[in-house]
Design an enzyme around this catalytic site. Structure first.
Site, PDB file in Angstrom:
ATOM      1  N   GLU A 167       6.321  -1.289  -5.899  1.00 36.76           N
ATOM      2  CA  GLU A 167       5.834  -0.834  -4.588  1.00 36.76           C
ATOM      3  C   GLU A 167       6.180   0.621  -4.286  1.00 36.76           C
ATOM      4  O   GLU A 167       6.791   0.920  -3.262  1.00 36.76           O
ATOM      5  CB  GLU A 167       6.352  -1.794  -3.501  1.00 36.76           C
ATOM      6  CG  GLU A 167       5.906  -3.227  -3.776  1.00 36.76           C
ATOM      7  CD  GLU A 167       6.453  -4.262  -2.801  1.00 36.76           C
ATOM      8  OE1 GLU A 167       7.247  -3.898  -1.917  1.00 36.76           O
ATOM      9  OE2 GLU A 167       6.080  -5.440  -2.943  1.00 36.76           O
ATOM     10  N   ASN A 208       4.112  -2.111 -10.195  1.00 34.03           N
ATOM     11  CA  ASN A 208       3.596  -3.249  -9.426  1.00 34.03           C
ATOM     12  C   ASN A 208       3.492  -2.853  -7.957  1.00 34.03           C
ATOM     13  O   ASN A 208       4.397  -2.197  -7.421  1.00 34.03           O
ATOM     14  CB  ASN A 208       4.615  -4.403  -9.588  1.00 34.03           C
ATOM     15  CG  ASN A 208       4.152  -5.735  -9.041  1.00 34.03           C
ATOM     16  OD1 ASN A 208       3.058  -6.188  -9.363  1.00 34.03           O
ATOM     17  ND2 ASN A 208       4.990  -6.361  -8.217  1.00 34.03           N
ATOM     18  N   HIS A 244      -1.527 -10.384  -2.457  1.00 36.82           N
ATOM     19  CA  HIS A 244      -1.203 -11.202  -1.280  1.00 36.82           C
ATOM     20  C   HIS A 244      -2.397 -11.103  -0.332  1.00 36.82           C
ATOM     21  O   HIS A 244      -2.513 -10.155   0.444  1.00 36.82           O
ATOM     22  CB  HIS A 244       0.082 -10.696  -0.617  1.00 36.82           C
ATOM     23  CG  HIS A 244       1.284 -10.828  -1.502  1.00 36.82           C
ATOM     24  ND1 HIS A 244       1.778 -12.059  -1.882  1.00 36.82           N
ATOM     25  CD2 HIS A 244       2.069  -9.902  -2.097  1.00 36.82           C
ATOM     26  CE1 HIS A 244       2.839 -11.874  -2.673  1.00 36.82           C
ATOM     27  NE2 HIS A 244       3.027 -10.576  -2.818  1.00 36.82           N
ATOM     28  N   GLU A 272       1.292 -11.737  -7.997  1.00 32.97           N
ATOM     29  CA  GLU A 272       1.944 -12.490  -6.906  1.00 32.97           C
ATOM     30  C   GLU A 272       0.907 -13.166  -6.015  1.00 32.97           C
ATOM     31  O   GLU A 272       1.020 -13.171  -4.788  1.00 32.97           O
ATOM     32  CB  GLU A 272       2.823 -11.544  -6.073  1.00 32.97           C
ATOM     33  CG  GLU A 272       3.861 -10.801  -6.885  1.00 32.97           C
ATOM     34  CD  GLU A 272       4.758  -9.886  -6.068  1.00 32.97           C
ATOM     35  OE1 GLU A 272       4.730  -9.955  -4.819  1.00 32.97           O
ATOM     36  OE2 GLU A 272       5.495  -9.090  -6.675  1.00 32.97           O
ATOM     37  N   ASP A 274      -1.289 -15.085  -3.572  1.00 36.79           N
ATOM     38  CA  ASP A 274      -1.340 -16.117  -2.532  1.00 36.79           C
ATOM     39  C   ASP A 274      -2.447 -15.733  -1.559  1.00 36.79           C
ATOM     40  O   ASP A 274      -2.956 -14.610  -1.600  1.00 36.79           O
ATOM     41  CB  ASP A 274       0.017 -16.380  -1.848  1.00 36.79           C
ATOM     42  CG  ASP A 274       0.741 -15.140  -1.386  1.00 36.79           C
ATOM     43  OD1 ASP A 274       0.069 -14.176  -0.963  1.00 36.79           O
ATOM     44  OD2 ASP A 274       1.987 -15.127  -1.423  1.00 36.79           O
TER      45      ASP A 274
HETATM   46  O1  G2I Z   1       7.508 -10.209   0.003  1.00 35.62           O
HETATM   47  C1  G2I Z   1       6.812 -10.889  -0.981  1.00 35.62           C
HETATM   48  C2  G2I Z   1       6.946 -10.201  -2.315  1.00 35.62           C
HETATM   49  C3  G2I Z   1       6.245  -8.845  -2.272  1.00 35.62           C
HETATM   50  N1  G2I Z   1       6.301  -8.194  -3.552  1.00 35.62           N
HETATM   51  C4  G2I Z   1       7.606  -8.074  -4.167  1.00 35.62           C
HETATM   52  C5  G2I Z   1       8.339  -9.408  -4.168  1.00 35.62           C
HETATM   53  O2  G2I Z   1       9.627  -9.245  -4.693  1.00 35.62           O
HETATM   54  C6  G2I Z   1       8.395 -10.006  -2.785  1.00 35.62           C
HETATM   55  O3  G2I Z   1       9.148 -11.220  -2.865  1.00 35.62           O
HETATM   56  C7  G2I Z   1       9.852 -11.580  -1.717  1.00 35.62           C
HETATM   57  C8  G2I Z   1      10.597 -12.884  -1.952  1.00 35.62           C
HETATM   58  O4  G2I Z   1       9.662 -13.905  -2.237  1.00 35.62           O
HETATM   59  C9  G2I Z   1      11.381 -13.247  -0.696  1.00 35.62           C
HETATM   60  O5  G2I Z   1      12.199 -14.377  -0.949  1.00 35.62           O
HETATM   61  O6  G2I Z   1      10.750 -10.573  -1.393  1.00 35.62           O
HETATM   62  C10 G2I Z   1      11.388 -10.835  -0.150  1.00 35.62           C
HETATM   63  C11 G2I Z   1      12.231  -9.654   0.260  1.00 35.62           C
HETATM   64  O7  G2I Z   1      11.567  -8.460   0.160  1.00 35.62           O
HETATM   65  C12 G2I Z   1      12.249 -12.094  -0.277  1.00 35.62           C
HETATM   66  O8  G2I Z   1      12.800 -12.413   0.972  1.00 35.62           O
HETATM   67  C13 G2I Z   1      14.179 -12.362   1.030  1.00 35.62           C
HETATM   68  C14 G2I Z   1      14.583 -12.476   2.491  1.00 35.62           C
HETATM   69  O9  G2I Z   1      14.041 -11.362   3.197  1.00 35.62           O
HETATM   70  C15 G2I Z   1      16.059 -12.452   2.603  1.00 35.62           C
HETATM   71  O10 G2I Z   1      16.415 -12.681   3.947  1.00 35.62           O
HETATM   72  C16 G2I Z   1      16.676 -13.504   1.697  1.00 35.62           C
HETATM   73  O11 G2I Z   1      18.078 -13.372   1.698  1.00 35.62           O
HETATM   74  O12 G2I Z   1      14.759 -13.387   0.274  1.00 35.62           O
HETATM   75  C17 G2I Z   1      16.149 -13.314   0.263  1.00 35.62           C
HETATM   76  C18 G2I Z   1      16.695 -14.358  -0.699  1.00 35.62           C
HETATM   77  O13 G2I Z   1      16.315 -15.646  -0.314  1.00 35.62           O
END
Ligand code: G2I
Length: 482
Positions: A167, A208, A244, A272, A274
């Site tokens: 990003e 990405n 997304h 990714e 969805d």
């Molecule tokens: O946001 C969706 C995706 C966008 N592209 C990059 C990916 O890496 C990103 O993944 C998401 C995860 O699926 C989430 O799980 O990235 C988020 C953060 O940018 C992740 O969320 C975080 C929460 O914000 C936190 O509060 C939490 O501690 O997940 C963490 C672990 O569960």
């Protein structure tokens, strides 16, 4: 044998398919048949591999504690992206202290189920521990290189690819300001790629990002970056389109955009996927989601060099969407009870399998969706007005929505006469500059009400042919002249 025959229809992919089939003979044998929560006789991974492709999912450490999730993940998917476990805040929470335990668990699961791993991610402004952002700028380069080297070396031979930089762009295509640009300017990207290549020469190296799936300012910026990296000989193997999406809004220029990246000599992966909707989900939105998913899979399959599709999470309960977009959800192929949705059946069909269509998908266009048929369309009329001089011209293009409902977000694709090259545009982003181009709305003119019109224009150089553009399609549907 069926695997090999089907692969042979796609010469560019046959080798990869055979290699996968050979390496995963056991895998194929194990997955043919009725997989958990799948259509009888097929799994996504089996069907994808038969086409020389793959179907992946994201998994988190906590997902591994659910036998429901692991049963689906291990049978339906053949590529895993760790949802959070390989990000900097997990792998190097304080300077020089590395923790690969959570990531290793994902890799173990992948190995046990003959799945490849997409490493995600080495350098990202988010989920970046404070200690990195607090470093004096003079120390960031060394910290970044050490992080990449240590993590990519740890996973050497165990990950198929790395999202080296995640990003990097703002929505307008400018480079995002973060700890890395502050310290190194745009050069951090080339440096990160070179460092990753040195640590793991066999991993495919990706950039990405999201909102680069269709033609537009942000994907143009990624295109220019990749083009310039290739010219400089910087190692780059692929671009990840996060994908997304919102139901009904998959960009109609997806396939054209995949094509222009692969023409640069890099792969594209849908990383990714969805497709969110307001919840509770309506039957109409679930049917549209099936159409959207099939459209994305078909668009990737149609371009040699688009290597595969990954969904972000296994099922709706695992999706990030409800936490980040209030009131939205139902974004994956599996519902709250891990039952396959219409989108799953549509993907099976797109991958060449047969499924017993659910009532909501049986009459939908999903089973015949091809990349040239976009998820949403519009009846339209286009008029043009050209003012030319000896070497240049301006052209105004008016789109009239002759359909019965509003268009929300549009791309008008058309052919420029030979020798014409767009130099600037107003009321739309127009790209690429020559040949078959796409004009996409800006934020303020995304909506064209039923019966309404919008006008955009561009300036172009020409070499003698100052004719108007032709062959207009609005969101993939041909427009009448007028
Ligand atoms: O946001 C969706 C995706 C966008 N592209 C990059 C990916 O890496 C990103 O993944 C998401 C995860 O699926 C989430 O799980 O990235 C988020 C953060 O940018 C992740 O969320 C975080 C929460 O914000 C936190 O509060 C939490 O501690 O997940 C963490 C672990 O569960």
């Amino acid at each position: 044998m069926a695997v090999q025959l089907r692969a042979a229809h796609r010469p560019g992919r046959a080798l990869a398919a055979l290699a996968l089939a050979a390496a995963g003979g056991l895998l194929a044998a194990a997955t043919v048949g009725s997989g958990p929560a799948g259509a009888a006789g097929t799994t996504l991974r089996d069907l994808a591999e038969a086409k020389g492709s793959y179907f992946g999912t994201a998994l988190t450490q906590s997902n591994l504690n659910s036998s429901t999730i692991t049963a689906i993940a291990g049978t339906q998917f053949d590529v895993v992206t760790p949802g959070n476990e390989m990000k900097w805040d997990t792998t190097e929470p304080s300077a020089g202290n590395f923790n690969f335990g959570p990531g290793d668990q994902i890799v173990s699961f992948a190995k046990a189920h003959s799945m490849r791993v997409r490493g995600h991610t080495l350098v990202w402004h988010s989920q970046l521990p404070n200690w990195v952002s607090s470093l004096p700028t003079s120390q960031v380069k060394a910290a970044m290189e050490n992080h990449i080297t240590t993590e990519a070396t740890h996973y050497k031979g165990q990950v198929y690819s790395w999202d080296v930089v995640n990003e990097p762009f703002n929505e307008d295509g400018t480079l995002r300001t973060d700890a890395f640009t502050n310290a190194m300017g745009s050069g951090y990207i080339a440096d990160a790629l070179r460092t990753a290549r040195a640590a793991d020469p066999n991993a495919k190296l990706y950039l990405n990002d999201y909102n680069i799936e269709g033609l537009g300012a942000k994907s143009d910026a990624m295109y220019q970056l990749v083009s310039s990296l290739k010219q400089q000989g910087v190692p780059i193997d692929g671009v990840g389109f996060e994908s997304h999406f919102i139901v009904g809004q998959v960009p109609s220029s997806l396939k054209a955009n995949i094509q222009r990246f692969t023409a640069l000599g890099v792969n594209v992966a849908i990383t990714e996927l969805d497709d969110r909707m307001p919840v509770p989900a309506s039957a109409a939105n679930l049917a549209q989601q099936a159409t959207d998913y099939a459209y994305v899979v078909n668009s990737c399959l149609a371009v040699t060099g688009c290597v595969g599709v990954s969904q972000w999470g296994v099922g709706d309960p695992d999706s990030w969407i409800p936490d980040f977009f209030s009131g939205y959800g139902a974004a994956t192929m599996y519902d709250d009870n891990y039952q396959p949705k219409a989108a799953y059946n549509a993907v099976v069909t797109a991958l060449g399998g047969s499924s017993s269509p659910s009532p909501s998908v049986s009459a939908s266009p999903s089973s015949s969706a091809s990349p040239s048929v976009p998820p949403t369309g519009a009846a339209c009329k286009v008029s043009t007005q050209v003012s030319a001089w000896n070497t240049g011209l301006t052209e105004n293009v008016t789109i009239t929505n002759t359909g019965g409902s509003a268009v929300n977000g549009w791309t008008l694709a058309f052919a420029l006469p030979g020798g014409q090259s767009v130099t600037n545009a107003w009321n739309a982003t127009v790209s690429p500059a020559t040949g078959q181009v796409g004009a996409s709305n800006l934020s303020y003119n995304a909506a064209i009400p039923a019966g309404g019109s919008t006008t955009f224009g561009f300036q172009a150089n020409h070499t003698g042919n100052a004719a108007a553009a032709s062959g207009f399609t609005l969101n993939g549907v041909a427009c009448a002249a007028g």
